[in-house]
Design a protein around this motif. Structure first.
Motif, PDB file in Angstrom:
ATOM      1  N   PRO A  64      -4.086  -0.489  -5.919  1.00  0.00           N
ATOM      2  CA  PRO A  64      -4.153  -0.605  -7.384  1.00  0.00           C
ATOM      3  C   PRO A  64      -3.401  -1.862  -7.817  1.00  0.00           C
ATOM      4  O   PRO A  64      -2.177  -1.944  -7.665  1.00  0.00           O
ATOM      5  CB  PRO A  64      -3.454   0.671  -7.875  1.00  0.00           C
ATOM      6  CG  PRO A  64      -3.539   1.630  -6.728  1.00  0.00           C
ATOM      7  CD  PRO A  64      -3.447   0.772  -5.500  1.00  0.00           C
TER       8      PRO A  64
ATOM      9  N   TYR B 256     -10.959  -6.084 -10.500  1.00  0.00           N
ATOM     10  CA  TYR B 256      -9.531  -6.318 -10.690  1.00  0.00           C
ATOM     11  C   TYR B 256      -9.294  -7.070 -11.994  1.00  0.00           C
ATOM     12  O   TYR B 256      -9.977  -8.068 -12.265  1.00  0.00           O
ATOM     13  CB  TYR B 256      -8.949  -7.145  -9.540  1.00  0.00           C
ATOM     14  CG  TYR B 256      -8.885  -6.417  -8.221  1.00  0.00           C
ATOM     15  CD1 TYR B 256      -7.830  -5.570  -7.914  1.00  0.00           C
ATOM     16  CD2 TYR B 256      -9.902  -6.587  -7.271  1.00  0.00           C
ATOM     17  CE1 TYR B 256      -7.767  -4.911  -6.701  1.00  0.00           C
ATOM     18  CE2 TYR B 256      -9.850  -5.927  -6.055  1.00  0.00           C
ATOM     19  CZ  TYR B 256      -8.785  -5.084  -5.780  1.00  0.00           C
ATOM     20  OH  TYR B 256      -8.735  -4.422  -4.581  1.00  0.00           O
TER      21      TYR B 256
ATOM     22  N   LEU C   9       1.962   4.468  -6.771  1.00  0.00           N
ATOM     23  CA  LEU C   9       0.867   3.573  -7.152  1.00  0.00           C
ATOM     24  C   LEU C   9      -0.295   4.367  -7.746  1.00  0.00           C
ATOM     25  O   LEU C   9      -0.679   5.413  -7.253  1.00  0.00           O
ATOM     26  CB  LEU C   9       0.375   2.784  -5.945  1.00  0.00           C
ATOM     27  CG  LEU C   9       1.230   1.612  -5.469  1.00  0.00           C
ATOM     28  CD1 LEU C   9       0.513   0.883  -4.348  1.00  0.00           C
ATOM     29  CD2 LEU C   9       1.540   0.654  -6.600  1.00  0.00           C
ATOM     30  N   SER C  10      -0.845   3.830  -8.819  1.00  0.00           N
ATOM     31  CA  SER C  10      -2.019   4.416  -9.468  1.00  0.00           C
ATOM     32  C   SER C  10      -2.615   3.347 -10.366  1.00  0.00           C
ATOM     33  O   SER C  10      -2.063   2.253 -10.501  1.00  0.00           O
ATOM     34  CB  SER C  10      -1.629   5.638 -10.312  1.00  0.00           C
ATOM     35  OG  SER C  10      -0.827   5.234 -11.415  1.00  0.00           O
ATOM     36  N   ASN C  11      -3.734   3.661 -10.992  1.00  0.00           N
ATOM     37  CA  ASN C  11      -4.338   2.688 -11.902  1.00  0.00           C
ATOM     38  C   ASN C  11      -3.431   2.414 -13.097  1.00  0.00           C
ATOM     39  O   ASN C  11      -3.533   1.356 -13.730  1.00  0.00           O
ATOM     40  CB  ASN C  11      -5.705   3.186 -12.381  1.00  0.00           C
ATOM     41  CG  ASN C  11      -6.754   3.053 -11.300  1.00  0.00           C
ATOM     42  OD1 ASN C  11      -6.657   2.172 -10.441  1.00  0.00           O
ATOM     43  ND2 ASN C  11      -7.749   3.926 -11.314  1.00  0.00           N
TER      44      ASN C  11
ATOM     45  N   ARG D 251       0.825  -1.218   0.000  1.00  0.00           N
ATOM     46  CA  ARG D 251       0.000   0.000   0.000  1.00  0.00           C
ATOM     47  C   ARG D 251       0.857   1.265   0.000  1.00  0.00           C
ATOM     48  O   ARG D 251       0.421   2.316  -0.490  1.00  0.00           O
ATOM     49  CB  ARG D 251      -0.944  -0.009   1.203  1.00  0.00           C
ATOM     50  CG  ARG D 251      -2.091  -0.993   1.066  1.00  0.00           C
ATOM     51  CD  ARG D 251      -3.116  -0.881   2.189  1.00  0.00           C
ATOM     52  NE  ARG D 251      -4.297  -1.664   1.850  1.00  0.00           N
ATOM     53  CZ  ARG D 251      -4.436  -2.956   2.116  1.00  0.00           C
ATOM     54  NH1 ARG D 251      -3.450  -3.590   2.764  1.00  0.00           N
ATOM     55  NH2 ARG D 251      -5.517  -3.606   1.753  1.00  0.00           N
TER      56      ARG D 251
ATOM     57  N   ARG E 238      -0.136   2.416 -12.722  1.00  0.00           N
ATOM     58  CA  ARG E 238       1.100   1.863 -12.161  1.00  0.00           C
ATOM     59  C   ARG E 238       0.716   0.937 -11.012  1.00  0.00           C
ATOM     60  O   ARG E 238       0.824   1.278  -9.837  1.00  0.00           O
ATOM     61  CB  ARG E 238       1.997   3.004 -11.685  1.00  0.00           C
ATOM     62  CG  ARG E 238       3.390   2.585 -11.268  1.00  0.00           C
ATOM     63  CD  ARG E 238       4.217   3.809 -10.876  1.00  0.00           C
ATOM     64  NE  ARG E 238       5.459   3.431 -10.251  1.00  0.00           N
ATOM     65  CZ  ARG E 238       6.568   3.071 -10.870  1.00  0.00           C
ATOM     66  NH1 ARG E 238       6.584   3.041 -12.195  1.00  0.00           N
ATOM     67  NH2 ARG E 238       7.661   2.757 -10.217  1.00  0.00           N
ATOM     68  N   ARG E 239       0.237  -0.229 -11.390  1.00  0.00           N
ATOM     69  CA  ARG E 239      -0.320  -1.165 -10.417  1.00  0.00           C
ATOM     70  C   ARG E 239       0.716  -2.199  -9.987  1.00  0.00           C
ATOM     71  O   ARG E 239       1.666  -2.478 -10.707  1.00  0.00           O
ATOM     72  CB  ARG E 239      -1.526  -1.884 -11.028  1.00  0.00           C
ATOM     73  CG  ARG E 239      -2.698  -0.964 -11.363  1.00  0.00           C
ATOM     74  CD  ARG E 239      -3.777  -1.706 -12.133  1.00  0.00           C
ATOM     75  NE  ARG E 239      -3.329  -2.074 -13.475  1.00  0.00           N
ATOM     76  CZ  ARG E 239      -4.037  -2.801 -14.328  1.00  0.00           C
ATOM     77  NH1 ARG E 239      -5.226  -3.269 -13.965  1.00  0.00           N
ATOM     78  NH2 ARG E 239      -3.563  -3.086 -15.521  1.00  0.00           N
TER      79      ARG E 239
ATOM     80  N   LYS F  47      -3.180  -5.728 -10.253  1.00  0.00           N
ATOM     81  CA  LYS F  47      -3.549  -6.709 -11.262  1.00  0.00           C
ATOM     82  C   LYS F  47      -3.197  -8.064 -10.686  1.00  0.00           C
ATOM     83  O   LYS F  47      -2.166  -8.215 -10.018  1.00  0.00           O
ATOM     84  CB  LYS F  47      -2.772  -6.467 -12.564  1.00  0.00           C
ATOM     85  CG  LYS F  47      -3.072  -7.486 -13.656  1.00  0.00           C
ATOM     86  CD  LYS F  47      -2.340  -7.167 -14.949  1.00  0.00           C
ATOM     87  CE  LYS F  47      -0.890  -7.561 -14.883  1.00  0.00           C
ATOM     88  NZ  LYS F  47      -0.197  -7.458 -16.188  1.00  0.00           N
TER      89      LYS F  47
END
Length: 410
Positions: free
Chosen positions: A329, A365, A295-297, A290, A299-300, A331
């Motif tokens: 964020p 996800y 981190l972002s959508n 976390r 850069r998951r 995968k």
């Protein structure tokens, strides 16, 4: 179709003898400052020229992919001779090259002795896909983690790889794939980064990268240097089983994409599958994820989850996984288990894998099911293992001859 480039029995024995020749230091894997210091310390280059010479060498090593000083044509003949006398830039020996039916390639590299040690062998895998090519790089010879589903984990750790040896896998793969410019290309030409066969690298081969942090850091910063190999940090992924303190350092000091070898949603099961969990349990691991920088959508974090029949593949496991990753964020790569000799696990049924993926997708996800690649040459996820742990070619041939003699043509 698979083929292999094997050494003869005699050359294998010779290669395994410890070298008695003085070991030349390699320029591969040095930072610019270290390279300049080495050039000046040996008297090869005067201090006032060091920065300029480093720039020249950097271009030849990492843009042009040269592995012989004699081919550095804009450097004087005398300086090339002096460099060759004091330093090495050669590639490791390719003991074996195999090509899978699906185009995946696996190389067995042999590195020369370090100090009083012996030669070591590691495996590196190239996976061609539409629009990109991914190179899976090893960071250690063997592994200490003993993950119960992983073939590599059955081999004891021999030693860490150096930054040079980590980079050598990338350089050698590009050599074999024709991924460096032709020698006829002018030395000063800017080679386009698009269209390269190796567009992505993943630290997912043999070993735990974060138990070899310093060498991995140095290698990845060189790989992502814009004046050299020039791989975007968004195209470099480091996979860890959960060495929490170094996850923080990875984000702060390297800045590449992060993947977590997860495989379970509770500590009891993860302690069994991924024993490092006993040292860094899920609560600590999730906190580090976390707090990973940037981190972002877009850069998951990738969470790897091997699908083991009747072990971690139920709908309840899928629900627990979604809850565990809430707010990150992410995968989720679902990996059908790749069998290997002696394994106690089975791959989940395909229908069950799809149900698992559907639930995670519905929860928001991305959960691609990884297509197994290179299974026929034991190049798939979790199957890498040093050839030195298997029968050598001469032993295999002798065994086959005995079987034929004992059983005839049948």
């Amino acid at each position: 179709m698979a083929f292999s480039l094997d050494l003869t029995a005699d050359s294998t024995r010779n290669a395994l003898r410890p070298s008695t020749a003085p070991e030349k230091p390699s320029l591969i894997g040095l930072t610019r400052a270290e390279m300049a210091e080495a050039l000046v310390a040996t008297g090869v280059v005067p201090e006032r020229q060091a920065k300029m010479r480093v720039q020249q060498l950097w271009h030849w090593l990492y843009v042009r992919g040269v592995s012989d000083f004699a081919h550095m044509f804009n450097i004087s003949k005398d300086l090339r001779a002096a460099l060759a006398e004091h330093f090495a830039i050669s590639r490791p020996e390719i003991v074996e090259e195999q090509i899978s039916n699906d185009g995946t390639r696996k190389w067995l590299f042999r590195f020369p002795p370090r100090g009083a040690g012996r030669p070591v062998e590691i495996e590196t895998v190239y996976i061609p896909e539409e629009g990109r090519g991914t190179l899976c790089i090893s960071s250690q010879v063997g592994c200490t983690l003993t993950c119960s589903f992983c073939h590599t984990g059955t081999q004891k750790l021999v030693r860490n790889l150096t930054a040079e040896e980590i980079l050598a896998q990338l350089l050698s793969a590009r050599d074999r794939l024709g991924d460096f410019p032709d020698r006829d290309t002018p030395a000063g030409a800017i080679v386009p980064s698009e269209g390269r066969k190796v567009s992505n690298i993943v630290m997912m081969g043999m070993g735990e990268p974060l138990y070899n942090f310093d060498a991995v850091k140095k290698a990845l910063l060189i790989a992502s240097d814009g004046d050299g190999l020039a791989l975007s940090k968004r195209r470099i992924t480091l996979s860890t089983s959960g060495v929490v303190p170094e996850i923080y350092r990875t984000g702060e000091e390297i800045g590449v994409m992060l993947a977590i070898s997860l495989h379970a949603t509770n500590d009891d099961l993860r302690d069994l599958l991924v024993p490092i969990n006993k040292k860094f349990p899920l609560k600590e691991l999730m906190k580090a994820c976390r707090e990973y920088p940037g981190l972002s959508n877009a850069r998951r974090i990738t969470f790897e989850y091997v699908m083991l029949k009747d072990v971690n593949d139920s709908l309840e496991d899928a629900k627990a996984l979604v809850q565990l990753l809430k707010g990150i964020p992410a995968k989720i790569n679902l990996i059908p288990f790749n069998p290997w000799p002696g394994s106690n696990y089975q791959c989940s049924d395909w229908e069950q894998i799809e149900k698992f993926a559907d639930y995670i997708n519905a929860a928001g996800y991305a959960s691609p099911i990884r297509t197994p690649r290179g299974r026929d040459i034991l190049a798939a996820c979790g199957q890498l293992k040093s050839e030195s742990e298997r029968l050598k070619k001469s032993e295999r041939l002798a065994l086959e001859a005995m079987m034929i003699a004992g059983h005839g043509e049948a």
